[in-house]
Design a protein around this motif. Structure first.
Motif, mmCIF file in Angstrom:
data_model
loop_
_atom_site.group_PDB
_atom_site.id
_atom_site.type_symbol
_atom_site.label_atom_id
_atom_site.label_comp_id
_atom_site.label_asym_id
_atom_site.label_seq_id
_atom_site.Cartn_x
_atom_site.Cartn_y
_atom_site.Cartn_z
ATOM 1 N N TYR A 167 0.984 -1.152 0.169
ATOM 2 C CA TYR A 167 0.560 -0.114 0.047
ATOM 3 C C TYR A 167 0.916 1.050 -0.085
ATOM 4 N N ASP A 168 2.005 1.236 0.061
ATOM 5 C CA ASP A 168 2.965 2.205 0.118
ATOM 6 C C ASP A 168 4.616 1.971 -0.874
ATOM 7 N N TYR A 169 5.668 2.996 -1.022
ATOM 8 C CA TYR A 169 6.925 2.457 -1.525
ATOM 9 C C TYR A 169 7.455 1.753 0.172
ATOM 10 N N CYS A 170 8.751 0.486 -0.280
ATOM 11 C CA CYS A 170 9.086 0.234 0.356
ATOM 12 C C CYS A 170 10.447 0.765 1.233
ATOM 13 N N HIS A 171 10.211 0.747 2.390
ATOM 14 C CA HIS A 171 11.446 1.656 3.375
ATOM 15 C C HIS A 171 12.250 0.716 3.922
ATOM 16 N N LEU A 172 13.530 0.890 4.382
ATOM 17 C CA LEU A 172 14.730 0.589 4.934
ATOM 18 C C LEU A 172 14.639 -0.946 5.501
ATOM 19 N N GLY A 173 13.246 -1.220 6.545
ATOM 20 C CA GLY A 173 13.229 -2.589 6.894
ATOM 21 C C GLY A 173 12.823 -3.393 5.719
ATOM 22 N N HIS A 174 11.820 -3.038 4.706
ATOM 23 C CA HIS A 174 11.229 -4.239 3.842
ATOM 24 C C HIS A 174 13.125 -4.500 3.287
ATOM 25 N N ALA A 175 13.993 -3.403 3.340
ATOM 26 C CA ALA A 175 15.125 -3.755 2.072
ATOM 27 C C ALA A 175 16.047 -5.222 3.065
ATOM 28 N N ASP A 218 5.211 -2.807 -8.561
ATOM 29 C CA ASP A 218 5.947 -2.609 -9.809
ATOM 30 C C ASP A 218 7.187 -1.874 -8.768
ATOM 31 N N ALA A 219 7.315 -0.949 -8.003
ATOM 32 C CA ALA A 219 8.354 -0.494 -7.433
ATOM 33 C C ALA A 219 8.557 -0.902 -6.532
ATOM 34 N N MET A 220 8.064 -1.842 -6.074
ATOM 35 C CA MET A 220 8.904 -3.687 -5.188
ATOM 36 C C MET A 220 9.883 -3.594 -5.849
ATOM 37 N N TYR A 221 9.414 -4.365 -7.386
ATOM 38 C CA TYR A 221 10.611 -4.922 -7.667
ATOM 39 C C TYR A 221 11.210 -3.991 -8.102
ATOM 40 N N GLU A 222 11.263 -3.187 -8.648
ATOM 41 C CA GLU A 222 12.244 -1.431 -8.742
ATOM 42 C C GLU A 222 13.533 -1.832 -7.561
ATOM 43 N N ALA A 228 13.410 -4.315 -5.249
ATOM 44 C CA ALA A 228 14.272 -5.386 -4.845
ATOM 45 C C ALA A 228 15.769 -5.528 -5.691
ATOM 46 N N ALA A 229 15.654 -4.690 -7.186
ATOM 47 C CA ALA A 229 16.120 -5.078 -8.319
ATOM 48 C C ALA A 229 17.041 -4.140 -7.998
ATOM 49 N N ARG A 230 17.838 -3.371 -8.218
ATOM 50 C CA ARG A 230 18.183 -2.223 -7.386
ATOM 51 C C ARG A 230 18.907 -2.718 -6.566
ATOM 52 N N LEU A 231 18.892 -3.441 -5.308
ATOM 53 C CA LEU A 231 19.456 -3.169 -4.316
ATOM 54 C C LEU A 231 20.035 -5.042 -4.590
ATOM 55 N N GLY A 232 20.397 -5.245 -5.337
ATOM 56 C CA GLY A 232 20.726 -6.349 -5.711
ATOM 57 C C GLY A 232 19.667 -8.386 -5.404
ATOM 58 N N VAL A 233 18.789 -7.825 -5.327
ATOM 59 C CA VAL A 233 18.061 -8.986 -4.727
ATOM 60 C C VAL A 233 17.329 -9.616 -5.743
ATOM 61 N N ALA A 234 18.072 -10.973 -6.096
ATOM 62 C CA ALA A 234 16.941 -12.337 -6.907
ATOM 63 C C ALA A 234 15.704 -12.242 -6.987
ATOM 64 N N GLN A 235 15.016 -12.448 -8.101
ATOM 65 C CA GLN A 235 13.470 -13.342 -7.254
ATOM 66 C C GLN A 235 13.382 -14.411 -6.477
ATOM 67 N N PRO A 236 12.354 -14.595 -5.954
ATOM 68 C CA PRO A 236 12.125 -15.949 -5.739
ATOM 69 C C PRO A 236 11.856 -16.547 -6.697
ATOM 70 N N THR A 237 11.940 -18.608 -5.942
ATOM 71 C CA THR A 237 11.393 -18.921 -7.184
ATOM 72 C C THR A 237 9.020 -18.707 -7.153
ATOM 73 N N HIS A 238 9.074 -18.592 -6.199
ATOM 74 C CA HIS A 238 7.505 -18.240 -6.421
ATOM 75 C C HIS A 238 7.005 -17.155 -5.309
ATOM 76 N N GLU A 239 6.229 -15.929 -5.842
ATOM 77 C CA GLU A 239 6.066 -15.055 -5.383
ATOM 78 C C GLU A 239 4.271 -14.929 -5.749
ATOM 79 N N VAL A 292 9.851 -19.241 -1.308
ATOM 80 C CA VAL A 292 8.835 -18.359 -1.887
ATOM 81 C C VAL A 292 8.589 -17.629 -0.564
ATOM 82 N N ARG A 293 7.843 -16.181 -1.340
ATOM 83 C CA ARG A 293 7.819 -14.922 -0.645
ATOM 84 C C ARG A 293 6.666 -14.481 -1.126
ATOM 85 N N ASN A 294 5.667 -13.834 -0.225
ATOM 86 C CA ASN A 294 4.266 -13.530 -0.698
ATOM 87 C C ASN A 294 3.844 -12.342 -0.398
ATOM 88 N N ILE A 295 2.443 -11.655 -1.541
ATOM 89 C CA ILE A 295 2.663 -10.512 -1.313
ATOM 90 C C ILE A 295 1.154 -10.235 -1.261
#
Length: 458
Positions: A33-41, A94-98, A100-111, A64-67
């Motif tokens: 419901y909002d942009y990710c903060h550093l705790g989420h990172a 979409d913002a979360m994906y952006e 995560a990708a910038r932080l070098g976080v790979a996609q989970p197997t399932h989301e 597996v990491r849910n949404i």
């Protein structure tokens, strides 16, 4: 052998997967419901690193990491914005994906998304009602009856008596016990709803992860992770739901990362003291932020400040400076090499990235003393196990965060270096020194050697 601190048993335990050479892991993801903060990172980076290390050591990992894309906060925010829930959640997914990708976080197997797994949730709630762990209230809500589950509180170490005495519980006259929690919410006007045996409604938050983890990983799996704030009540309630439904253990190892703190308070949206990932990445390179997170052990508090991030940048700079003179091909790690052995021992001790990074600095120090190219290759390879040190060193050292792109461009710096070179050829050392000082004032460090002049940002 890898040891993991298990929140359930409150001690480090040897990691023995249910199936040899395979790991099934579930991590609670974002409520969008909002942009990710550093705790989420921190959650994203910590468990990305856990997966990386498990894979480095030979495990096949199903991650597996849910949404959570339906929730009271999401409904409220969509109403405040005057937009649909789908529009709101798509924007922040979409913002979360952006981020995560910038932080070098790979996609989970399932989301999986909560709204994609409603039938799984209804199926589990039916089992709980049939077995007497849940009941239908007069208003159409379905609640879990915590006193029916004899092991409630085993994860958090809290008894029902302690909880009733010490916890602030919202009074709901539809509950049999104030500690009971909702599994299914009866439909309200203007809110999304789905058909169920109890009428139209939507799931409660806690049932989501029990149902989604079972769908993708089975009734019993290896590792469940998340932030420390989820230990109670969310993960406690997951155990009650899943073990109540199936009469056997749910998860073998529970992992919880520590809080990100600002002025000794937990960073959170409810306290209004949070910094979004985007705000931080406007001022610091993404790898600096990842390094900042991994420099602390995942269970320790992480204190956010500009001073700490600046220190992380300077520290990461030192590692890249140790690499910048070498050709660095990708290579397999020789784990019998003494530095690699120390690194592996640190990571096998409950993913101790703080100690592993200390090994990287010792290795960088020896590279600077000996100019050993093989050690430089090893430094890059070990850094890769943490998602670090994979950029071209010179490119990293010359890069700028987006908020500072109005400062000296790379082209302007190269022109000034050439002007300084001409001044030195003409023995105009005052002009050459002025150019160096001008660049230094802008945070540009010149480094002269027999090969020529290179530069980096301070």
């Amino acid at each position: 052998m890898l040891k993991i601190y298990n929140t359930l048993t409150r001690k480090k335990e040897k990691f023995i997967p249910i199936k040899p050479s395979e790991v099934r892991m579930y991590v609670c993801g974002m409520t969008v419901y909002d942009y990710c903060h550093l705790g989420h990172a921190r959650v994203l980076v910590v468990f990305d690193t856990v997966v990386r290390w498990l894979e480095v050591t030979g495990f096949k990992v199903t991650y597996v990491r849910n949404i959570t894309d339906i929730d009271d906060k999401i409904i409220k925010r969509a109403q405040e914005n005057g937009e649909s829930i789908d529009t709101l959640t798509k924007c922040f997914i979409d913002a979360m994906y952006e981020d995560a990708a910038r932080l070098g976080v790979a996609q989970p197997t399932h989301e999986p998304r909560a709204t994609q797994c409603i039938e799984d949730m209804i199926r589990m709630i039916l089992i709980l009602v049939q077995k007497g762990f849940a009941y239908v209230a007069g208003n159409g809500d379905v609640f879990y009856s915590v006193h029916q589950f004899p092991h409630y509180g085993k994860l958090s170490g809290k008894s029902l008596e302690d909880l009733r005495a010490g916890e602030r519980v919202e009074i709901d006259l539809n509950k049999k016990d104030p500690l009971d929690f909702v599994l299914w919410k009866a439909a309200k006007t203007g809110e999304p709803c789905w058909d169920s045996p109890w009428g139209k409604g939507r799931p409660g938050w806690h049932i989501e992860c029990s149902a989604m983890s079972e769908h993708y990983l089975g009734e019993h799996f290896d590792i469940h992770g998340g932030g420390q704030d989820l230990q109670f009540p969310h993960h406690e309630n997951e155990i009650a739901q899943s073990e109540g439904a199936h009469d056997h253990p749910y998860v073998n190892y529970w992992m919880h990362n520590g809080f990100v703190r600002v002025d000794n308070e937990k960073m959170s949206k409810s306290l209004g003291n949070f910094f979004t990932v985007r705000e931080v990445l406007a001022r610091y390179q993404p790898e600096v932020v990842r390094f900042f997170i991994l420099r602390a052990h995942y269970r320790s508090p992480l204190n956010y400040s500009d001073e700490h991030l600046n220190d992380a940048k300077n520290a990461l700079d030192r590692l890249y400076i140790a690499l910048k003179e070498y050709n660095l091909p990708s290579t397999e790690i020789n784990w019998d090499e003494p530095y690699a052995e120390r690194f592996k021992a640190a990571m096998n001790d409950d993913f101790n990235t703080a100690e592993a990074i200390a090994v990287l600095f010792d290795l960088a120090g020896e590279i600077n003393r000996t100019s050993n190219s093989q050690l430089a290759i090893l430094l890059k390879a070990l850094g890769g196990a943490l998602g670090l040190l994979q950029q071209n060193p010179q490119a990293y050292l010359q890069n700028l965060p987006s908020a500072e792109k109005n400062l000296f461009s790379q082209q302007a710096i190269e022109q000034m270096i050439q002007q300084r070179l001409e001044a030195r050829k003409n023995r105009d050392f005052v002009q050459a020194d002025n150019i160096r000082k001008q660049l230094a004032a802008a945070g540009i460090i010149l480094e002269d050697s027999v090969q020529g002049t290179t530069w980096r940002r301070q």
